[in-house]
Design a protein around this motif. Structure first.
Motif, PDB file in Angstrom:
ATOM      1  N   THR A   1       0.793  -1.156  -0.026  1.00 30.64           N
ATOM      2  CA  THR A   1      -0.097   0.071   0.000  1.00 30.64           C
ATOM      3  C   THR A   1       0.906   1.135  -0.048  1.00 30.64           C
ATOM      4  O   THR A   1       0.467   2.044  -0.635  1.00 30.64           O
ATOM      5  CB  THR A   1      -0.979   0.029   1.201  1.00 30.64           C
ATOM      6  OG1 THR A   1      -1.797  -1.112   1.195  1.00 30.64           O
ATOM      7  CG2 THR A   1      -1.705   1.271   1.188  1.00 30.64           C
ATOM      8  N   LYS A   2       1.880   1.348   0.495  1.00 28.53           N
ATOM      9  CA  LYS A   2       2.864   2.452   0.494  1.00 28.53           C
ATOM     10  C   LYS A   2       3.941   2.492  -0.363  1.00 28.53           C
ATOM     11  O   LYS A   2       4.499   3.379  -0.489  1.00 28.53           O
ATOM     12  CB  LYS A   2       3.629   2.174   1.923  1.00 28.53           C
ATOM     13  CG  LYS A   2       2.924   2.344   3.318  1.00 28.53           C
ATOM     14  CD  LYS A   2       3.792   2.358   4.568  1.00 28.53           C
ATOM     15  CE  LYS A   2       2.970   2.207   5.924  1.00 28.53           C
ATOM     16  NZ  LYS A   2       2.478   3.652   6.194  1.00 28.53           N
ATOM     17  N   GLY A   3       3.886   1.395  -1.144  1.00 29.52           N
ATOM     18  CA  GLY A   3       4.643   1.404  -2.388  1.00 29.52           C
ATOM     19  C   GLY A   3       5.969   1.086  -2.266  1.00 29.52           C
ATOM     20  O   GLY A   3       7.141   1.133  -2.691  1.00 29.52           O
ATOM     21  N   LEU A   4       6.271   0.179  -1.174  1.00 30.76           N
ATOM     22  CA  LEU A   4       7.501  -0.184  -0.266  1.00 30.76           C
ATOM     23  C   LEU A   4       7.665  -1.726  -0.587  1.00 30.76           C
ATOM     24  O   LEU A   4       8.860  -2.342  -0.267  1.00 30.76           O
ATOM     25  CB  LEU A   4       7.826   0.151   0.943  1.00 30.76           C
ATOM     26  CG  LEU A   4       7.543   1.907   1.246  1.00 30.76           C
ATOM     27  CD1 LEU A   4       7.734   2.022   2.882  1.00 30.76           C
ATOM     28  CD2 LEU A   4       8.689   2.467   0.643  1.00 30.76           C
ATOM     29  N   LEU A   5       6.894  -2.303  -1.275  1.00 31.55           N
ATOM     30  CA  LEU A   5       7.278  -3.675  -1.418  1.00 31.55           C
ATOM     31  C   LEU A   5       8.110  -3.963  -2.690  1.00 31.55           C
ATOM     32  O   LEU A   5       7.866  -4.213  -3.706  1.00 31.55           O
ATOM     33  CB  LEU A   5       5.837  -4.437  -1.659  1.00 31.55           C
ATOM     34  CG  LEU A   5       5.699  -5.919  -1.735  1.00 31.55           C
ATOM     35  CD1 LEU A   5       6.742  -6.615  -0.575  1.00 31.55           C
ATOM     36  CD2 LEU A   5       4.417  -6.469  -1.845  1.00 31.55           C
ATOM     37  N   THR A   6       9.518  -4.296  -2.338  1.00 28.68           N
ATOM     38  CA  THR A   6      10.292  -4.508  -3.310  1.00 28.68           C
ATOM     39  C   THR A   6      10.671  -6.077  -3.677  1.00 28.68           C
ATOM     40  O   THR A   6      10.038  -6.856  -3.107  1.00 28.68           O
ATOM     41  CB  THR A   6      11.753  -3.684  -3.140  1.00 28.68           C
ATOM     42  OG1 THR A   6      12.156  -4.594  -2.050  1.00 28.68           O
ATOM     43  CG2 THR A   6      11.593  -2.168  -2.786  1.00 28.68           C
ATOM     44  N   ALA A   7      11.213  -6.174  -4.919  1.00 29.83           N
ATOM     45  CA  ALA A   7      11.567  -7.626  -5.145  1.00 29.83           C
ATOM     46  C   ALA A   7      12.266  -8.320  -4.047  1.00 29.83           C
ATOM     47  O   ALA A   7      12.053  -9.548  -3.731  1.00 29.83           O
ATOM     48  CB  ALA A   7      12.391  -7.759  -6.501  1.00 29.83           C
TER      49      ALA A   7
END
Length: 316
Positions: free
Chosen positions: A274-280
């Motif tokens: 949701t925060k746009g911080l889910l990286t590979a």
């Protein structure tokens, strides 16, 4: 004659210094510049810009972008990191043909040892290492900060970082090491300019919980939270430090059965997305079961603690 005109330069390179550098360009540039640290002229060889883009790029065949773009995206960051993390101070020197930069070299100087440095033989506090690793800071990077600033200053600012990481009303810290290093440097120097997001994080009062935060978890999560709260034998008291409360939350989560712990991992992954911080990298660590370290570990602790003890779990 070739060897006399352009002799190869050799230099001893400390591996612990290289370990502090985080990009290929910074490592490659340091390895070039360190050969010239004792050069009486104080500069590297003067080379065409294409030579430097090839030398500082890990792309097959080199980076063929124009120098201006390569400099802004790679070189400036590498120079700043070398000046901050190593025993060198370097400066970019551009040579122009008309308005076009056609050749580049670097000024190289040894950096004076920091007056805050401590003895390299002094053992590192194991608890300090554990706390740093919980936030995603590797031991070798922490050791570099301790050598530069000393145990006491690092411990104080690590406390501040733990409080910051546990405050879920602020955006997550995506690079804990850089944040800690900035806290330490701003402590001994005039504060550096901050962007709007950093000013809000450091100066604004905590925001009130949003409506979403007030929504009760689903029935299964409620059962899990109630069970863990009932089983916990260590109450949270005002005397506990923020760092100790974070470690208590970690111990509780690690003691949960795998199925229950996965509930909080899934919630943390959803929050990061949701925060746009889910990286590979975060997704790969989650798939490998490494869920209690770094950014993901911090979010798991925040999600679990807020649902189990309330939004003010780390301030009561």
């Amino acid at each position: 004659m070739t060897a006399l005109r352009e002799p190869s330069r050799w230099a001893r390179i400390e591996l612990d210094v290289l370990a502090r550098l985080s990009t290929y360009a910074a490592i490659a540039l340091y390895e070039i510049c360190v050969r010239y640290r004792d050069n009486p002229g104080g500069v590297t060889s003067r080379k065409p810009v294409g030579w430097w883009t090839d030398a500082l790029s890990n792309l097959p065949g080199g980076d063929r972008r124009e120098w201006r773009k390569f400099k802004n995206e790679r070189v400036k960051e590498a120079v700043a990191e070398i000046n901050q993390e190593t025993d060198l101070e370097i400066e970019l020197i551009e040579h122009r043909q008309g308005r076009v930069v056609d050749e580049v070299q670097f000024a190289v100087r040894r950096r004076a040892r920091s007056p805050f440095a401590t003895s390299a033989d002094k053992p590192v506090d194991a608890n300090l290492v554990l706390r740093a690793e919980t936030l995603g800071i590797r031991e070798i990077k922490l050791d570099g900060l301790i050598k530069e600033f000393g145990d006491d200053r690092v411990r104080e600012q690590l406390d501040a970082l733990e409080r910051r990481a546990a405050n879920n009303s602020l955006r997550a810290v995506d690079n804990a090491y850089s944040y800690l290093r900035s806290l330490l440097r701003n402590e001994r120097e005039a504060p550096a300019p901050m962007d709007a997001d950093e000013e809000q994080d450091l100066e604004s009062p905590p925001a009130q919980p949003t409506a979403d935060a007030a929504v009760p978890p689903d029935a299964a999560a409620n059962t899990t939270a109630a069970t863990v709260a009932a089983e916990s034998t260590t109450p949270i008291t005002p005397a506990d430090s923020a760092g100790e409360r974070i470690r208590m939350m970690r111990r509780e989560i690690e003691a949960l059965p795998q199925a229950r712990r996965q509930v909080w991992v899934d919630r943390a992954l959803q929050a990061l997305a949701t925060k746009g911080l889910l990286t590979a990298i975060v997704s790969r660590r989650a798939a490998q079961g490494d869920v209690m370290h770094g950014l993901l570990g911090s979010m798991v602790v925040q999600t679990y603690a807020a649902a189990t003890y309330g939004a003010d779990w780390n301030t009561v």
